[in-house]
Write a protein that holds these residues in place. Structure first.
Motif, PDB file in Angstrom:
ATOM      1  N   THR A  33       0.800  -1.222   0.000  1.00 36.33           N
ATOM      2  CA  THR A  33       0.000   0.000   0.000  1.00 36.33           C
ATOM      3  C   THR A  33       0.837   1.279   0.000  1.00 36.33           C
ATOM      4  OG1 THR A  33      -0.157  -0.065   2.411  1.00 36.33           O
ATOM      5  CG2 THR A  33      -1.937  -1.116   1.163  1.00 36.33           C
ATOM      6  N   HIS A  40      -2.810   0.415  -4.777  1.00 37.16           N
ATOM      7  CA  HIS A  40      -3.483   0.085  -3.522  1.00 37.16           C
ATOM      8  C   HIS A  40      -3.266   1.118  -2.419  1.00 37.16           C
ATOM      9  CE1 HIS A  40      -2.667  -3.719  -5.682  1.00 37.16           C
ATOM     10  NE2 HIS A  40      -3.920  -3.935  -5.371  1.00 37.16           N
ATOM     11  N   GLU A  42      -4.938   3.546  -1.256  1.00 38.73           N
ATOM     12  CA  GLU A  42      -6.078   3.901  -0.409  1.00 38.73           C
ATOM     13  C   GLU A  42      -6.629   2.705   0.366  1.00 38.73           C
ATOM     14  OE1 GLU A  42      -9.049   6.100  -2.598  1.00 38.73           O
ATOM     15  OE2 GLU A  42      -7.586   7.595  -3.250  1.00 38.73           O
ATOM     16  N   ALA A  43      -5.977   1.560   0.257  1.00 40.42           N
ATOM     17  CA  ALA A  43      -6.431   0.340   0.932  1.00 40.42           C
ATOM     18  C   ALA A  43      -5.588   0.081   2.183  1.00 40.42           C
ATOM     19  CB  ALA A  43      -6.342  -0.854  -0.011  1.00 40.42           C
ATOM     20  N   ASP A  44      -6.096  -0.781   3.042  1.00 42.96           N
ATOM     21  CA  ASP A  44      -5.365  -1.281   4.206  1.00 42.96           C
ATOM     22  C   ASP A  44      -5.192  -2.778   4.014  1.00 42.96           C
ATOM     23  OD1 ASP A  44      -5.508   1.220   5.774  1.00 42.96           O
ATOM     24  OD2 ASP A  44      -7.650   0.781   5.845  1.00 42.96           O
ATOM     25  N   LEU A 102     -11.098  -1.615   2.104  1.00 42.54           N
ATOM     26  CA  LEU A 102     -11.251  -0.381   1.342  1.00 42.54           C
ATOM     27  C   LEU A 102     -12.399   0.397   1.972  1.00 42.54           C
ATOM     28  CD1 LEU A 102     -10.002   1.008  -1.150  1.00 42.54           C
ATOM     29  CD2 LEU A 102     -11.823  -0.030  -2.509  1.00 42.54           C
ATOM     30  N   ARG A 103     -12.072   1.522   2.551  1.00 41.93           N
ATOM     31  CA  ARG A 103     -13.070   2.336   3.256  1.00 41.93           C
ATOM     32  C   ARG A 103     -14.025   3.005   2.268  1.00 41.93           C
ATOM     33  NH1 ARG A 103     -11.960   2.346   8.612  1.00 41.93           N
ATOM     34  NH2 ARG A 103      -9.825   1.928   9.227  1.00 41.93           N
ATOM     35  N   LYS A 106     -13.260   5.280  -1.125  1.00 41.68           N
ATOM     36  CA  LYS A 106     -11.888   4.998  -1.565  1.00 41.68           C
ATOM     37  C   LYS A 106     -11.911   4.063  -2.766  1.00 41.68           C
ATOM     38  CE  LYS A 106     -10.093   7.357   1.802  1.00 41.68           C
ATOM     39  NZ  LYS A 106      -9.417   8.612   1.555  1.00 41.68           N
ATOM     40  N   ARG A 107     -10.723   3.925  -3.397  1.00 42.94           N
ATOM     41  CA  ARG A 107     -10.650   3.055  -4.576  1.00 42.94           C
ATOM     42  C   ARG A 107      -9.282   2.405  -4.691  1.00 42.94           C
ATOM     43  NH1 ARG A 107     -10.644   6.615 -10.032  1.00 42.94           N
ATOM     44  NH2 ARG A 107     -10.803   4.518 -10.828  1.00 42.94           N
ATOM     45  N   CYS A 134     -20.382  -1.003  -3.823  1.00 38.71           N
ATOM     46  CA  CYS A 134     -18.960  -1.298  -3.956  1.00 38.71           C
ATOM     47  C   CYS A 134     -18.786  -2.096  -5.239  1.00 38.71           C
ATOM     48  CB  CYS A 134     -18.458  -2.095  -2.761  1.00 38.71           C
ATOM     49  SG  CYS A 134     -16.684  -2.352  -2.856  1.00 38.71           S
ATOM     50  N   ASN A 163     -15.267   1.842  -3.868  1.00 39.74           N
ATOM     51  CA  ASN A 163     -16.200   1.594  -2.783  1.00 39.74           C
ATOM     52  C   ASN A 163     -17.088   2.819  -2.566  1.00 39.74           C
ATOM     53  OD1 ASN A 163     -17.672   0.768  -0.629  1.00 39.74           O
ATOM     54  ND2 ASN A 163     -15.949   0.508   0.776  1.00 39.74           N
ATOM     55  N   ASP A 168     -16.992  -0.326   5.091  1.00 33.12           N
ATOM     56  CA  ASP A 168     -15.755  -0.884   4.559  1.00 33.12           C
ATOM     57  C   ASP A 168     -16.030  -2.102   3.681  1.00 33.12           C
ATOM     58  OD1 ASP A 168     -14.457   0.968   6.169  1.00 33.12           O
ATOM     59  OD2 ASP A 168     -13.875  -0.507   7.688  1.00 33.12           O
TER      60      ASP A 168
END
Length: 179
Positions: A33, A40, A42-44, A102-103, A106-107, A134, A163, A168
């Protein structure tokens, strides 16, 4: 559909409950990330099985050997889902296993997975939490994975996730080598 195939369904609640009490697992390993140019950003992530990261992280893209990380032990319900999926599809080798979150709003940017892992393994996703709004697009097809659904995906074709739901999106990416 050419780029998606539903291959099963699971109960996501035990894994989601375990994640709720272990928030410290998110982003322990930020390579995916945070590297330059990542789709990625914007992802966790939570790594369950992943490559060992060498001094030169660029070498990871061509490594198919994976090792268990802390979350593999800490999330036993998810481990069972992964091993059941491996058995269901005739897997002979487990590759990367990554939880990704992905909150809302976000994308994951359009990209094509490359390198040895993308060529060697077949990619599956277990949708633990995925609400309407999503959208996962691969090529010219788009879908919303219902929570609890399990999918084969074509990660060698351009894909992205947006999303626009109220919560999430949490999926488990599972790479499996098949006979």
């Amino acid at each position: 559909m050419r780029h998606f195939l539903q291959v099963g369904a699971v109960d996501p609640i035990p894994t989601l409950a375990a994640l709720a009490v272990k928030p410290g697992l998110w982003n322990e390993n930020p390579l995916r990330t945070q590297h330059a140019g990542t789709a990625h950003a914007e992802a966790d992530d939570i790594w369950l099985m992943f490559n060992k990261v060498p001094n030169d992280p660029a070498e990871v893209i061509d490594d198919i050997s994976v090792f268990p990380y802390r979350a593999w032990t800490e999330l036993p319900h998810l481990r069972s889902l992964v091993l059941d999926l491996m058995h269901r599809v005739g897997g002979v080798q487990l590759g990367r296993v990554i939880l990704t979150r992905l909150r809302p709003g976000k994308r994951i940017l359009p990209h094509v997975d490359q390198g040895a892992p993308a060529e060697y393994f077949t990619r599956y996703q277990i949708a633990l939490q995925s609400l309407p709004g999503c959208n996962f697009r691969i090529g010219d097809e788009a879908i919303n994975f219902p929570s609890g659904s399990v999918w084969w995906i074509d990660n060698r074709t351009e894909h992205e996730v947006i999303n626009n739901s109220a919560d999430d999106r949490i999926v488990c990416i599972v790479d499996i080598r098949q006979c």
